[in-house]
Design a protein around this motif. Structure first.
Motif, short mmCIF file in Angstrom:
data_model
loop_
_atom_site.label_atom_id
_atom_site.label_comp_id
_atom_site.label_asym_id
_atom_site.label_seq_id
_atom_site.Cartn_x
_atom_site.Cartn_y
_atom_site.Cartn_z
N UNK A 102 0.83 -1.21 0.00
CA UNK A 102 0.00 0.00 0.00
C UNK A 102 0.87 1.26 0.00
N UNK A 103 1.99 1.23 0.73
CA UNK A 103 2.92 2.36 0.73
C UNK A 103 3.52 2.60 -0.64
N UNK A 104 3.95 1.53 -1.30
CA UNK A 104 4.50 1.66 -2.65
C UNK A 104 3.43 2.19 -3.60
N UNK A 105 2.21 1.69 -3.50
CA UNK A 105 1.11 2.17 -4.34
C UNK A 105 0.87 3.67 -4.13
N UNK A 106 0.91 4.11 -2.87
CA UNK A 106 0.70 5.52 -2.58
C UNK A 106 1.81 6.37 -3.18
N UNK A 107 3.06 5.94 -3.02
CA UNK A 107 4.19 6.70 -3.58
C UNK A 107 4.06 6.78 -5.10
N UNK A 108 3.73 5.66 -5.75
CA UNK A 108 3.56 5.66 -7.21
C UNK A 108 2.42 6.59 -7.62
N UNK A 109 1.32 6.54 -6.93
CA UNK A 109 0.19 7.41 -7.22
C UNK A 109 0.59 8.88 -7.08
N UNK A 110 1.35 9.20 -6.04
CA UNK A 110 1.81 10.56 -5.79
C UNK A 110 2.74 11.03 -6.92
N UNK A 112 2.90 9.86 -10.02
CA UNK A 112 2.10 9.97 -11.25
C UNK A 112 1.28 11.26 -11.22
N UNK A 113 0.68 11.59 -10.08
CA UNK A 113 -0.10 12.82 -9.96
C UNK A 113 0.78 14.05 -10.19
N UNK A 114 1.96 14.07 -9.56
CA UNK A 114 2.88 15.20 -9.77
C UNK A 114 3.32 15.29 -11.23
N UNK A 115 3.53 14.16 -11.87
CA UNK A 115 3.94 14.16 -13.28
C UNK A 115 2.85 14.75 -14.16
N UNK A 116 1.60 14.36 -13.92
CA UNK A 116 0.50 14.91 -14.71
C UNK A 116 0.33 16.42 -14.48
N UNK A 117 0.52 16.85 -13.26
CA UNK A 117 0.44 18.29 -12.97
C UNK A 117 1.55 19.02 -13.71
N UNK A 118 2.74 18.46 -13.71
CA UNK A 118 3.87 19.08 -14.43
C UNK A 118 3.60 19.13 -15.93
N UNK A 119 3.11 18.03 -16.49
CA UNK A 119 2.78 18.00 -17.92
C UNK A 119 1.73 19.05 -18.24
#
Length: 140
Positions: A102-110, A112-119
Motif C-alpha cells: 500500500x505504501x509503494x502504491x501511494x508513492x507511485x500514485x503521488x 504519477x499525480x505530480x507528473x500529470x500536474x507538471x505536464x
C-alpha cells in the motif's frame, strides 16, 4: 506460495476435507497448536512452522486409511479471483507486506499525480506562448 521458505509468511491456515470433524473450518496456527497439544500431550509454547504442523498432523492419521486431505489458505484466500487483501487484522502474518505494498502504491500514485500536474503546467505555458506568437504574427 511458490517458494516454500515463504510459507510461514503467506499461509493463513489450512482447510481440511469436510468429512474430518477434528479440524473443522479454517484452522490457523493457534487452533492447530491447541489440537496438537491435546493429542500429543505437553508441548512447549511456541509458534509452529507450517511444515512442523503438517508433519505432526500426518502423524495423527494413518496412511492405511488414506491420511488426511487439506489445502492451504494463502494470501489471496480461497477466492478464484486474486484480489489484493487490503483489510488485515493485527495478527495477520501478511500485515507488514500489505502495508508495504500500500505504501509503494501511494508513492507511485503521488509521483504519477505530480507528473500529470507538471505536464499540464508545461502544456499550458507552451499553449500561451504559441498563442502570443500567432497573435503577433497576425498583427504584422
Amino acid at each position: 506460495p511458490i517458494m516454500g521458505s515463504f510459507e510461514d509468511f503467506f499461509v493463513n491456515g489450512l482447510i481440511y476435507s469436510p468429512n474430518n470433524t477434528l479440524f473443522a473450518g479454517i484452522v490457523d496456527k493457534e487452533k492447530h497448536f491447541e489440537i496438537l497439544q491435546e493429542y500429543y500431550g505437553r508441548m512447549p509454547r511456541k509458534t509452529l512452522k507450517w511444515s512442523e504442523i503438517n508433519n505432526l498432523v500426518n502423524g495423527m492419521f494413518s496412511k492405511d486409511h488414506g491420511g488426511i486431505e487439506r489445502k492451504t489458505l494463502g494470501f489471496y484466500g480461497n477466492d478464484p479471483v486474486c484480489l489484493f487483501k487490503y483489510f488485515v487484522d493485527n495478527d495477520d502474518p501478511q500485515r507488514l507486506f500489505v502495508w508495504g505494498v500500500l505504501g509503494v502504491n501511494f508513492v507511485c500514485f503521488f509521483i504519477i499525480t505530480l507528473s500529470y500536474i507538471r505536464v499540464n503546467n508545461i502544456f499550458t505555458k507552451s499553449s500561451k506562448t504559441s498563442k502570443k506568437k500567432v497573435q503577433t504574427a497576425n498583427l504584422r
